[in-house]
Design a protein around this motif. Sequence first.
Motif, PDB file in Angstrom:
ATOM      1  N   ASN A 139       0.833  -1.207   0.000  1.00 27.16           N
ATOM      2  CA  ASN A 139       0.000   0.000   0.000  1.00 27.16           C
ATOM      3  C   ASN A 139       0.866   1.254   0.000  1.00 27.16           C
ATOM      4  N   ALA A 140       1.850   1.277   0.908  1.00 24.10           N
ATOM      5  CA  ALA A 140       2.702   2.455   1.064  1.00 24.10           C
ATOM      6  C   ALA A 140       3.549   2.714  -0.187  1.00 24.10           C
ATOM      7  N   ALA A 185       2.896   1.804  -3.313  1.00 21.55           N
ATOM      8  CA  ALA A 185       2.032   2.272  -4.397  1.00 21.55           C
ATOM      9  C   ALA A 185       1.592   3.718  -4.178  1.00 21.55           C
ATOM     10  N   ALA A 186       1.242   4.062  -2.933  1.00 24.44           N
ATOM     11  CA  ALA A 186       0.823   5.431  -2.628  1.00 24.44           C
ATOM     12  C   ALA A 186       1.954   6.416  -2.913  1.00 24.44           C
ATOM     13  N   GLY A 195      -0.970  -5.630  -2.064  1.00 28.93           N
ATOM     14  CA  GLY A 195      -1.121  -4.311  -1.463  1.00 28.93           C
ATOM     15  C   GLY A 195      -0.983  -3.217  -2.497  1.00 28.93           C
ATOM     16  N   MET A 196      -0.034  -3.370  -3.404  1.00 31.26           N
ATOM     17  CA  MET A 196       0.151  -2.392  -4.477  1.00 31.26           C
ATOM     18  C   MET A 196      -1.065  -2.368  -5.401  1.00 31.26           C
ATOM     19  N   THR A 245      -4.139  -3.150  -4.675  1.00 32.83           N
ATOM     20  CA  THR A 245      -5.280  -2.570  -3.969  1.00 32.83           C
ATOM     21  C   THR A 245      -5.253  -1.046  -4.016  1.00 32.83           C
ATOM     22  N   THR A 246      -4.094  -0.456  -3.725  1.00 34.30           N
ATOM     23  CA  THR A 246      -3.972   1.004  -3.744  1.00 34.30           C
ATOM     24  C   THR A 246      -4.155   1.553  -5.152  1.00 34.30           C
ATOM     25  N   ARG A 283      -7.818   1.514  -6.069  1.00 36.58           N
ATOM     26  CA  ARG A 283      -8.535   2.581  -5.359  1.00 36.58           C
ATOM     27  C   ARG A 283      -8.326   3.920  -6.050  1.00 36.58           C
ATOM     28  N   ARG A 284      -7.127   4.177  -6.541  1.00 40.27           N
ATOM     29  CA  ARG A 284      -6.845   5.445  -7.208  1.00 40.27           C
ATOM     30  C   ARG A 284      -7.542   5.523  -8.567  1.00 40.27           C
ATOM     31  N   SER A 303     -13.103  -2.537  -5.474  1.00 46.45           N
ATOM     32  CA  SER A 303     -11.816  -2.921  -4.905  1.00 46.45           C
ATOM     33  C   SER A 303     -11.492  -4.300  -5.454  1.00 46.45           C
TER      34      SER A 303
END
Length: 242
Positions: free
Chosen positions: A70-71, A73-74, A129-130, A132-133, A136-137, A144
């Motif tokens: 997640n982090a 990708a964000a 995780g990547m 998922t983010t 979402r974007r 999702s």
Amino acid sequence: MNQNTLQKYAMLLLCMSAGMVDVIGYLGLGHVLTANMTGNIVLLGIAIARAQEFVVLRALLALIGFIAGNAIAAYMIGHLQTKNGWSSRVTAVFTVESILLLFFSIAMISPYSEQLSYLLIAMLAVAMGMQTTAARRIGIAGISTTVLTNNLAAVVEDAVSILQRLRHANIRSLVKALSADAYLRAGAVVIYLGGVVLAALLFHHVPMMAVWIPVLIVGGITLFARLYSWGAVKKATDDTES
């Protein structure tokens, strides 16, 4: 077929790949979920209550890997916005995810897969995780690709809306009036389940084939996005954001 429609199909295929990845993790890596963190946290809690140290370690590793994905990708996407949500930076995230899935598949079919099991869990969780983010974007129909609960709730809400309007219209007119997003959300649930069933069947009969399908799906989508420059933005916009 226009770009927006192709992106919607891509989202559905990403749902399918996530369903398959969870089956691969659960059946091949010691009953751990690497895409569905709700289920993984439940498994983690049960393992803690039963003092199952190895299960706790696997579930915790998947959770940490997912958060790391997640982090990453964000950070890669930043605050850049495009008209359709699919920016060039989102495609870059899918590129990294494809590479992780490729390395995972190679390691999974190697003679050392058992010794590398913890690394494999981490790689798969980071990749999910990547994804998922990034999904979402993109923000298509509120889908999702890894969290089935949200998609299912949206489908139920769409169904309730249909039932409430039945008093004022016939079924045929309601079907026509339903938004494309409503059909897409229902499709996401169905294709996620289809991915789970397919992966379970393949993993039972030809496990080596099962691990390669998510690579082909995500890699194919990434290649297609790059070839057709999905979400390409003007250089001035990139310069402003950097």
